[in-house]
Design an enzyme around this catalytic site. Sequence first.
Site, short mmCIF file in Angstrom:
data_model
loop_
_atom_site.label_atom_id
_atom_site.label_comp_id
_atom_site.label_asym_id
_atom_site.label_seq_id
_atom_site.Cartn_x
_atom_site.Cartn_y
_atom_site.Cartn_z
N GLU A 77 -12.02 2.41 5.85
CA GLU A 77 -10.89 2.79 6.70
C GLU A 77 -10.88 4.31 6.83
O GLU A 77 -9.97 4.98 6.38
CB GLU A 77 -9.57 2.28 6.09
CG GLU A 77 -8.43 2.30 7.09
CD GLU A 77 -7.07 2.12 6.45
OE1 GLU A 77 -6.22 1.46 7.06
OE2 GLU A 77 -6.85 2.65 5.34
N GLU A 107 0.82 -1.22 0.00
CA GLU A 107 0.00 0.00 0.00
C GLU A 107 0.85 1.27 0.00
O GLU A 107 1.63 1.49 0.93
CB GLU A 107 -0.89 0.01 1.25
CG GLU A 107 -1.74 1.25 1.38
CD GLU A 107 -2.50 1.33 2.71
OE1 GLU A 107 -3.50 2.05 2.76
OE2 GLU A 107 -2.09 0.66 3.67
#
Length: 265
Positions: free
Chosen positions: A250, A152
């Site tokens: 998130e 990520e």
Amino acid sequence: MRHTLGHTVNCSLLFTELPVNERPQAARDAGFHAVEFWWPWESATPPQAEVDAFVTAIDTAGVRLTGLNFFAGQLPGPDRGVLSHPDRTAEFRANTEIVVQIAERTGATGFNALYGRRQEGADPAEQDRIALENTLAAAEAVTRVDGTVLIEPISGADDYPLKTAADGLAFVEQARKAGARNVAFLADFFHLAVNGDDVAQVVREHAAEFGHIQIADVPGRGEPGSGELPLQRLLSDSQAHGYNGLVGLEYKPTVPSAESFGWLR
């Protein structure tokens, strides 16, 4: 056309009003059947009793653990991952064994390996070599649970080497060429947008390659609708271009967590 992708609640940013082991039940009470977490402990190798309590909390709530971060040092903070840290390889490798143990008990299959910031006095090329070695080792470990190591790009740290989709995809390609087929790109639309990527273009060109999607609005990282990112359109386009996984929620809710899901209706 509105997307039909399912959701998984990131209980490291949502339901933080509650202790960690109460959050899976809170997510279930809010109507969700899947949760994901950052690494829930300060240590890479927490006591077995704490691991057992975490797994029990998920089982009791009747939710599925879909994703778990590998140990990432201080997050947020000075580490942002340890994948590339020269003096923490043993710690990371020990952590992978506990991650796999949790996965065997919960069915989790997505595992975010945060790269880590550049370290003062460390050779960047050596950090990159260590990151690749640790990624290959983690990928091998999670084959036992048919798992995927996720890479990520993140924002908010100038010395974090993976900032854009191109950065993340290049590292994934490197790992795959080295033999790890179960490494994939984690597209966090918030981080990509903050770092200047054209998220719509990234979706059009790479959605079929995404191993996971996470969302929050921009600016602020709040729930969808609190900012200006066209998240529903981006998710619809992701599905249209080949992504069929879950969407990780998130975000940092601007209201109590249980009240932050109005955008879903």
